[in-house]
Design a protein around this motif. Structure first.
Motif, PDB file in Angstrom:
ATOM      1  N   TRP A 149      -1.721  43.041  -2.735  1.00 19.78           N
ATOM      2  CA  TRP A 149      -0.973  42.614  -4.131  1.00 19.78           C
ATOM      3  C   TRP A 149       0.516  42.362  -3.908  1.00 19.78           C
ATOM      4  CZ3 TRP A 149      -5.346  41.238  -5.346  1.00 19.78           C
ATOM      5  CH2 TRP A 149      -6.518  42.066  -5.306  1.00 19.78           C
ATOM      6  N   GLY A 150       1.118  43.353  -3.279  1.00 23.76           N
ATOM      7  CA  GLY A 150       2.484  43.255  -3.093  1.00 23.76           C
ATOM      8  C   GLY A 150       2.909  41.850  -2.142  1.00 23.76           C
ATOM      9  N   ASN A 151       2.197  41.841  -1.045  1.00 22.43           N
ATOM     10  CA  ASN A 151       2.286  40.756  -0.225  1.00 22.43           C
ATOM     11  C   ASN A 151       1.885  39.430  -0.582  1.00 22.43           C
ATOM     12  OD1 ASN A 151       3.507  41.986   2.487  1.00 22.43           O
ATOM     13  ND2 ASN A 151       1.626  43.469   2.150  1.00 22.43           N
ATOM     14  N   ILE A 152       1.061  39.320  -1.659  1.00 18.64           N
ATOM     15  CA  ILE A 152       0.885  37.916  -2.522  1.00 18.64           C
ATOM     16  C   ILE A 152       2.287  37.827  -3.050  1.00 18.64           C
ATOM     17  CG2 ILE A 152       0.155  36.972  -4.215  1.00 18.64           C
ATOM     18  CD1 ILE A 152      -2.398  38.540  -3.952  1.00 18.64           C
ATOM     19  N   VAL A 153       3.043  38.521  -3.617  1.00 19.70           N
ATOM     20  CA  VAL A 153       4.304  38.211  -4.217  1.00 19.70           C
ATOM     21  C   VAL A 153       5.149  37.724  -2.931  1.00 19.70           C
ATOM     22  CG1 VAL A 153       6.294  38.848  -5.415  1.00 19.70           C
ATOM     23  CG2 VAL A 153       4.152  40.012  -6.300  1.00 19.70           C
ATOM     24  N   VAL A 154       5.117  38.432  -1.956  1.00 17.27           N
ATOM     25  CA  VAL A 154       6.088  38.044  -0.727  1.00 17.27           C
ATOM     26  C   VAL A 154       5.700  37.006  -0.408  1.00 17.27           C
ATOM     27  CG1 VAL A 154       6.653  38.842   1.552  1.00 17.27           C
ATOM     28  CG2 VAL A 154       6.568  40.482  -0.468  1.00 17.27           C
ATOM     29  N   PHE A 155       4.549  36.642  -0.137  1.00 20.76           N
ATOM     30  CA  PHE A 155       4.057  35.015   0.493  1.00 20.76           C
ATOM     31  C   PHE A 155       4.417  34.090  -0.340  1.00 20.76           C
ATOM     32  CE2 PHE A 155       0.681  31.914   0.836  1.00 20.76           C
ATOM     33  CZ  PHE A 155       0.787  31.643   2.313  1.00 20.76           C
ATOM     34  N   ALA A 204       8.922  42.949  11.190  1.00 19.18           N
ATOM     35  CA  ALA A 204      10.107  42.568  11.725  1.00 19.18           C
ATOM     36  C   ALA A 204      10.461  41.829  12.789  1.00 19.18           C
ATOM     37  CB  ALA A 204      10.966  43.948  12.219  1.00 19.18           C
ATOM     38  N   THR A 205       9.390  41.414  13.597  1.00 18.41           N
ATOM     39  CA  THR A 205       9.027  40.480  14.712  1.00 18.41           C
ATOM     40  C   THR A 205       8.841  39.251  14.498  1.00 18.41           C
ATOM     41  OG1 THR A 205       7.032  41.349  15.578  1.00 18.41           O
ATOM     42  CG2 THR A 205       8.996  42.714  16.380  1.00 18.41           C
ATOM     43  N   ILE A 206       8.201  39.100  13.379  1.00 15.37           N
ATOM     44  CA  ILE A 206       7.499  37.878  12.937  1.00 15.37           C
ATOM     45  C   ILE A 206       8.291  36.785  12.167  1.00 15.37           C
ATOM     46  CG2 ILE A 206       5.217  38.684  13.477  1.00 15.37           C
ATOM     47  CD1 ILE A 206       4.642  39.107  10.788  1.00 15.37           C
ATOM     48  N   LYS A 207       7.934  35.725  11.859  1.00  9.13           N
ATOM     49  CA  LYS A 207       8.728  34.822  11.108  1.00  9.13           C
ATOM     50  C   LYS A 207       8.532  35.192   9.482  1.00  9.13           C
ATOM     51  CE  LYS A 207       8.292  30.600  13.930  1.00  9.13           C
ATOM     52  NZ  LYS A 207       7.701  29.160  13.944  1.00  9.13           N
ATOM     53  N   MET A 208       9.667  35.035   8.715  1.00  7.16           N
ATOM     54  CA  MET A 208       9.487  35.508   7.396  1.00  7.16           C
ATOM     55  C   MET A 208       8.181  35.078   6.609  1.00  7.16           C
ATOM     56  SD  MET A 208      11.217  37.395   5.317  1.00  7.16           S
ATOM     57  CE  MET A 208       9.882  37.639   3.787  1.00  7.16           C
ATOM     58  N   SER A 209       7.800  33.985   7.066  1.00  8.39           N
ATOM     59  CA  SER A 209       6.656  33.281   6.226  1.00  8.39           C
ATOM     60  C   SER A 209       5.365  33.723   6.396  1.00  8.39           C
ATOM     61  CB  SER A 209       6.818  31.665   6.671  1.00  8.39           C
ATOM     62  OG  SER A 209       6.532  31.460   7.890  1.00  8.39           O
ATOM     63  N   TYR A 210       5.522  34.445   7.696  1.00  2.00           N
ATOM     64  CA  TYR A 210       4.187  35.219   8.114  1.00  2.00           C
ATOM     65  C   TYR A 210       3.864  36.593   7.559  1.00  2.00           C
ATOM     66  CZ  TYR A 210       3.923  31.917  12.130  1.00  2.00           C
ATOM     67  OH  TYR A 210       3.993  30.537  12.916  1.00  2.00           O
ATOM     68  N   ILE A 211       5.072  37.222   7.011  1.00  2.00           N
ATOM     69  CA  ILE A 211       5.230  38.432   6.571  1.00  2.00           C
ATOM     70  C   ILE A 211       4.125  38.895   5.581  1.00  2.00           C
ATOM     71  CG2 ILE A 211       6.162  40.376   5.652  1.00  2.00           C
ATOM     72  CD1 ILE A 211       8.689  39.611   7.231  1.00  2.00           C
ATOM     73  N   GLY A 212       3.829  38.011   4.388  1.00  2.00           N
ATOM     74  CA  GLY A 212       3.186  38.069   3.406  1.00  2.00           C
ATOM     75  C   GLY A 212       1.613  38.139   3.768  1.00  2.00           C
ATOM     76  N   LEU A 213       1.537  37.064   4.637  1.00  2.00           N
ATOM     77  CA  LEU A 213       0.053  36.886   5.086  1.00  2.00           C
ATOM     78  C   LEU A 213      -0.428  37.930   5.866  1.00  2.00           C
ATOM     79  CD1 LEU A 213      -2.520  34.904   5.538  1.00  2.00           C
ATOM     80  CD2 LEU A 213      -1.154  33.851   7.201  1.00  2.00           C
ATOM     81  N   PHE A 214       0.385  38.516   6.789  1.00  2.00           N
ATOM     82  CA  PHE A 214      -0.060  39.549   7.874  1.00  2.00           C
ATOM     83  C   PHE A 214      -0.229  40.801   6.712  1.00  2.00           C
ATOM     84  CE2 PHE A 214       1.296  43.380   9.904  1.00  2.00           C
ATOM     85  CZ  PHE A 214       0.429  43.461  10.934  1.00  2.00           C
ATOM     86  N   ILE A 235      -2.676  36.646  12.703  1.00  2.00           N
ATOM     87  CA  ILE A 235      -3.929  36.610  12.046  1.00  2.00           C
ATOM     88  C   ILE A 235      -5.127  37.697  12.577  1.00  2.00           C
ATOM     89  CG2 ILE A 235      -5.812  35.144  11.353  1.00  2.00           C
ATOM     90  CD1 ILE A 235      -3.253  34.359  10.170  1.00  2.00           C
ATOM     91  N   ALA A 236      -5.140  37.741  14.022  1.00  2.00           N
ATOM     92  CA  ALA A 236      -6.171  38.484  14.421  1.00  2.00           C
ATOM     93  C   ALA A 236      -6.129  39.752  14.358  1.00  2.00           C
ATOM     94  CB  ALA A 236      -6.319  38.209  16.014  1.00  2.00           C
ATOM     95  N   VAL A 237      -4.934  40.526  14.550  1.00  2.00           N
ATOM     96  CA  VAL A 237      -4.602  41.997  14.339  1.00  2.00           C
ATOM     97  C   VAL A 237      -4.452  42.338  12.986  1.00  2.00           C
ATOM     98  CG1 VAL A 237      -3.553  41.780  16.731  1.00  2.00           C
ATOM     99  CG2 VAL A 237      -2.143  41.761  14.707  1.00  2.00           C
ATOM    100  N   GLY A 238      -3.900  41.494  12.003  1.00  2.00           N
ATOM    101  CA  GLY A 238      -3.689  42.173  10.999  1.00  2.00           C
ATOM    102  C   GLY A 238      -5.011  42.861  10.033  1.00  2.00           C
TER     103      GLY A 238
END
Length: 409
Positions: free
Chosen positions: A156-162, A261-271, A328-331
């Motif tokens: 839920w929190g990462n939906i907001v971030v995404f 911290a090592t991935i693109k900002m647009s990936y964080i919410g999805l991860f 995608i694979a490791v999340g």
């Protein structure tokens, strides 16, 4: 009467898990974006950089670890409801600070310390309340439900971030995101306030939450509590469970802070959403497997998922960043493995130390936070791949420790 009592316990389990989910929804999302957020903040003339995020989280973890004995004291003398309400209220200050247009570095460190103290109260109190509302026959199922709802907070929190952080982190977006996270935390506080009294279990007499354990507050009582804690820590079962607690701390820093911290900002919410989906599905399925087949199968499965996810992460770097397919694979795998470990560990503790579970859960929280603190500091000087390797070794050792504890006598 028994049916009514059983229903009341189920309501308490669900309400407690939902309120804890709301508090941790804010914590997980706020933590995962913290390195990227602090990269874009300035404190006067001084640039606040990514390393500051690790120092902030190290301060947070140290405060939480130091606060664990205080958490036990508060739970014993004022009850779990007071612990849950006070702890979750302490978390609010950090979100308010991050809503300031230009928060100072000192304010961030101070509120992270208060945040750490608050979560040191919430985590063991929530687990203690869970144990008080379960029976041996429902322990596996209720633990699965608790961890499933609790860890779905990653979704839920990462939906907001995404949705809001697809491109960059502007000041207005930061204020909106942390405002939403703060509001969810406040909703969790309200739900903790509304928790019902714990129903009687077996031949116990039901007592109100605010009066469940109020003991003598004299120095002799505190001394006895410290001795009691030490006597439980040095038990063989506890010592063999310590590697699992350490591994959980290491593992948390990897998927909740280091990888974002090592991935693109647009990936964080999805991860984060994928981790949450793995946590939710893993908790519900593995909690049921514990009831049907015991701990061994669950520990094996969660350890396999953990080691595979760490290996894929180890080999998935391209320069200083993870490739998108690896994200995608490791999340999902990180979520499943973490859910399995938490469900198994909390269920084992609940069955071995049901009458002293608040002490062991506080020891668990303290150990996890100390190991996380060490990892935050080490990450500033050691390559990420080295951290991944050591974490994998720790996960394997923790699997061996749990096998020794649950093996047939």
């Amino acid at each position: 009467m028994e049916g009514t009592t059983h229903s009341a316990r189920r309501v308490n389990v669900l309400a407690n898990a939902t309120a804890t989910m709301l508090v941790y929804t804010s914590f997980f999302a706020g933590t995962m974006i913290l390195p990227k957020v602090l990269e874009r903040l300035t404190d006067g003339e001084n640039k606040i950089n990514e390393q500051t995020a690790y120092y902030c989280m190290a301060v947070h973890s140290l405060a939480a670890a130091i606060s664990c004995p205080v958490a036990v004291f508060i739970m014993k003398h004022f009850g779990t409801k007071v612990s849950l309400v006070v702890g979750s209220a302490c978390c609010t200050f950090f979100y308010l600070t991050m809503m300031i247009p230009s928060p100072s570095g000192i304010a961030i460190y101070v509120t992270q310390s208060i945040f750490g103290f608050g979560l040191a109260l919430v985590r063991p109190a929530s687990l203690k309340f869970l144990i008080r509302n379960t029976t041996p026959s429902t322990m596996g199922r209720d633990s699965g439900i608790h961890w499933g709802l609790f860890m779905s907070s990653m979704i839920w929190g990462n939906i907001v971030v995404f949705v809001l952080f697809k491109d960059d982190i502007t000041e207005s977006k930061r204020i909106i995101v942390y405002g939403i996270l703060g509001a969810l935390n406040i909703l969790g506080i309200v739900m903790f306030v509304l928790l019902r009294p714990t129903p009687a279990r077996y031949d116990e007499e039901s007592t109100p939450l605010l009066n469940e354990i109020k003991e003598d507050l004299s120095p002799s009582s505190m001394s006895a509590m410290i001795k009691d804690t030490f006597s439980l820590v040095v038990l063989k079962q506890t010592l063999w469970l310590l590697p699992s607690m350490i591994a959980a701390g290491f593992y948390f820093t990897v998927y909740c802070v280091h990888i974002p911290a090592t991935i693109k900002m647009s990936y964080i919410g999805l991860f984060g959403m994928l981790v949450g989906a793995g946590e939710l599905l893993g908790s519900l399925i593995l909690g049921r497997l514990i009831s049907e087949f015991g701990y061994v199968l669950v520990v094996i499965l969660s350890s396999i998922f953990a080691i595979i996810s760490l290996l894929v992460t180890y080999t998935g770097f391209y320069g200083d960043s993870l490739r998108f397919p690896v994200v995608i694979a490791v999340g999902f795998a990180f979520g499943v493995s973490d859910a399995g470990n938490n469900t198994a560990l909390s269920t084992i503790i609940g069955r071995l130390f049901s009458e002293k579970s608040e002490v062991i859960f506080s020891v668990m929280s303290c150990t996890m936070n100390l190991s996380a603190m060490v990892w935050y500091f080490i990450y500033t000087v050691v390559p990420f791949q080295t951290i991944i390797f050591v974490t994998g070794v720790t996960v394997f050792i923790s699997m061996v420790g749990i096998f020794i504890v649950v093996r047939p006598k």
